[in-house]
Design a protein around this motif. Structure first.
Motif, PDB file in Angstrom:
ATOM      1  N   PHE A 122       0.858  -1.177   0.000  1.00  0.00           N
ATOM      2  CA  PHE A 122       0.000   0.000   0.000  1.00  0.00           C
ATOM      3  C   PHE A 122       0.896   1.230   0.000  1.00  0.00           C
ATOM      4  O   PHE A 122       1.640   1.485   0.932  1.00  0.00           O
ATOM      5  CB  PHE A 122      -0.930   0.022   1.210  1.00  0.00           C
ATOM      6  N   ASP A 123       0.821   2.002  -1.096  1.00  0.00           N
ATOM      7  CA  ASP A 123       1.633   3.201  -1.233  1.00  0.00           C
ATOM      8  C   ASP A 123       0.776   4.318  -1.821  1.00  0.00           C
ATOM      9  O   ASP A 123      -0.446   4.181  -1.922  1.00  0.00           O
ATOM     10  CB  ASP A 123       2.862   2.920  -2.099  1.00  0.00           C
ATOM     11  N   SER A 124       1.401   5.416  -2.208  1.00  0.00           N
ATOM     12  CA  SER A 124       0.634   6.564  -2.704  1.00  0.00           C
ATOM     13  C   SER A 124      -0.115   6.224  -3.996  1.00  0.00           C
ATOM     14  O   SER A 124      -1.237   6.699  -4.204  1.00  0.00           O
ATOM     15  CB  SER A 124       1.544   7.772  -2.917  1.00  0.00           C
ATOM     16  N   LEU A 125       0.460   5.395  -4.847  1.00  0.00           N
ATOM     17  CA  LEU A 125      -0.223   4.987  -6.076  1.00  0.00           C
ATOM     18  C   LEU A 125      -1.452   4.136  -5.750  1.00  0.00           C
ATOM     19  O   LEU A 125      -2.526   4.321  -6.333  1.00  0.00           O
ATOM     20  CB  LEU A 125       0.725   4.225  -6.990  1.00  0.00           C
ATOM     21  N   THR A 126      -1.314   3.242  -4.803  1.00  0.00           N
ATOM     22  CA  THR A 126      -2.435   2.421  -4.370  1.00  0.00           C
ATOM     23  C   THR A 126      -3.529   3.292  -3.767  1.00  0.00           C
ATOM     24  O   THR A 126      -4.717   3.083  -4.023  1.00  0.00           O
ATOM     25  CB  THR A 126      -1.969   1.369  -3.337  1.00  0.00           C
ATOM     26  N   MET A 127      -3.134   4.285  -2.985  1.00  0.00           N
ATOM     27  CA  MET A 127      -4.104   5.191  -2.379  1.00  0.00           C
ATOM     28  C   MET A 127      -4.873   5.946  -3.471  1.00  0.00           C
ATOM     29  O   MET A 127      -6.080   6.118  -3.378  1.00  0.00           O
ATOM     30  CB  MET A 127      -3.421   6.184  -1.440  1.00  0.00           C
ATOM     31  N   GLU A 128      -4.168   6.359  -4.508  1.00  0.00           N
ATOM     32  CA  GLU A 128      -4.810   7.058  -5.631  1.00  0.00           C
ATOM     33  C   GLU A 128      -5.816   6.138  -6.331  1.00  0.00           C
ATOM     34  O   GLU A 128      -6.922   6.551  -6.659  1.00  0.00           O
ATOM     35  CB  GLU A 128      -3.729   7.525  -6.602  1.00  0.00           C
ATOM     36  N   ARG A 129      -5.425   4.883  -6.555  1.00  0.00           N
ATOM     37  CA  ARG A 129      -6.338   3.913  -7.177  1.00  0.00           C
ATOM     38  C   ARG A 129      -7.571   3.692  -6.301  1.00  0.00           C
ATOM     39  O   ARG A 129      -8.691   3.630  -6.786  1.00  0.00           O
ATOM     40  CB  ARG A 129      -5.634   2.578  -7.399  1.00  0.00           C
ATOM     41  N   LEU A 130      -7.337   3.555  -5.002  1.00  0.00           N
ATOM     42  CA  LEU A 130      -8.431   3.317  -4.062  1.00  0.00           C
ATOM     43  C   LEU A 130      -9.381   4.513  -4.036  1.00  0.00           C
ATOM     44  O   LEU A 130     -10.599   4.341  -4.034  1.00  0.00           O
ATOM     45  CB  LEU A 130      -7.886   3.029  -2.669  1.00  0.00           C
ATOM     46  N   ALA A 131      -8.837   5.710  -4.043  1.00  0.00           N
ATOM     47  CA  ALA A 131      -9.682   6.916  -4.066  1.00  0.00           C
ATOM     48  C   ALA A 131     -10.546   6.922  -5.331  1.00  0.00           C
ATOM     49  O   ALA A 131     -11.736   7.252  -5.271  1.00  0.00           O
ATOM     50  CB  ALA A 131      -8.820   8.164  -3.997  1.00  0.00           C
ATOM     51  N   GLY A 132      -9.974   6.521  -6.455  1.00  0.00           N
ATOM     52  CA  GLY A 132     -10.743   6.435  -7.701  1.00  0.00           C
ATOM     53  C   GLY A 132     -11.851   5.404  -7.613  1.00  0.00           C
ATOM     54  O   GLY A 132     -12.979   5.651  -8.060  1.00  0.00           O
ATOM     55  N   GLU A 133     -11.541   4.251  -7.034  1.00  0.00           N
ATOM     56  CA  GLU A 133     -12.555   3.206  -6.854  1.00  0.00           C
ATOM     57  C   GLU A 133     -13.691   3.708  -5.958  1.00  0.00           C
ATOM     58  O   GLU A 133     -14.863   3.477  -6.233  1.00  0.00           O
ATOM     59  CB  GLU A 133     -11.929   1.954  -6.226  1.00  0.00           C
ATOM     60  N   LEU A 134     -13.328   4.391  -4.873  1.00  0.00           N
ATOM     61  CA  LEU A 134     -14.338   4.939  -3.962  1.00  0.00           C
ATOM     62  C   LEU A 134     -15.210   5.974  -4.654  1.00  0.00           C
ATOM     63  O   LEU A 134     -16.425   5.990  -4.491  1.00  0.00           O
ATOM     64  CB  LEU A 134     -13.674   5.562  -2.736  1.00  0.00           C
ATOM     65  N   GLN A 135     -14.588   6.845  -5.426  1.00  0.00           N
ATOM     66  CA  GLN A 135     -15.341   7.871  -6.147  1.00  0.00           C
ATOM     67  C   GLN A 135     -16.320   7.233  -7.126  1.00  0.00           C
ATOM     68  O   GLN A 135     -17.460   7.686  -7.251  1.00  0.00           O
ATOM     69  CB  GLN A 135     -14.397   8.827  -6.863  1.00  0.00           C
ATOM     70  N   ASN A 136     -15.891   6.183  -7.818  1.00  0.00           N
ATOM     71  CA  ASN A 136     -16.796   5.477  -8.728  1.00  0.00           C
ATOM     72  C   ASN A 136     -17.958   4.856  -7.971  1.00  0.00           C
ATOM     73  O   ASN A 136     -19.107   4.914  -8.415  1.00  0.00           O
ATOM     74  CB  ASN A 136     -16.051   4.397  -9.512  1.00  0.00           C
ATOM     75  N   GLU A 137     -17.676   4.258  -6.824  1.00  0.00           N
ATOM     76  CA  GLU A 137     -18.719   3.625  -6.015  1.00  0.00           C
ATOM     77  C   GLU A 137     -19.705   4.655  -5.475  1.00  0.00           C
ATOM     78  O   GLU A 137     -20.905   4.434  -5.481  1.00  0.00           O
ATOM     79  CB  GLU A 137     -18.078   2.853  -4.852  1.00  0.00           C
ATOM     80  N   LEU A 138     -19.187   5.773  -5.009  1.00  0.00           N
ATOM     81  CA  LEU A 138     -20.026   6.789  -4.387  1.00  0.00           C
ATOM     82  C   LEU A 138     -20.715   7.695  -5.399  1.00  0.00           C
ATOM     83  O   LEU A 138     -21.708   8.338  -5.082  1.00  0.00           O
ATOM     84  CB  LEU A 138     -19.192   7.651  -3.433  1.00  0.00           C
TER      85      LEU A 138
END
Length: 81
Positions: A36-52
């Motif tokens: 888990f690094d900054s790139l992973t955090m960016e991907r996760l934020a994108g996934e969350l935004q898509n979900e929300l």
């Protein structure tokens, strides 16, 4: 927070990490996950935004420690829809 929201977060994390991680639970500390690094955090934020269907509040995202914290973000009602 629902079990469904926890499962969604686990799926999003596995996608963001680009590999399945065994043994994830609501109490898993996100920042302690291997890989888990900054790139992973960016991907996760994108996934969350898509979900929300909306942008994730950076302050709320910065306060996340566990999978259950992320699940709470998902369970919050959508505004403006």
């Amino acid at each position: 927070m629902t079990n469904e929201a926890v499962e969604k977060v686990i799926n999003m994390l596995n996608s963001a990490l680009e590999k399945p991680v065994e043994g994830l639970s609501a109490d898993t500390k996100v920042l302690e996950l291997t890989g888990f690094d900054s790139l992973t955090m960016e991907r996760l934020a994108g996934e969350l935004q898509n979900e929300l269907g909306r942008e994730v509040n950076p302050l709320a995202f910065a306060q996340v420690e566990t999978i259950s914290d992320l699940a709470i973000l998902i369970d919050k009602p959508r505004s403006g829809n």
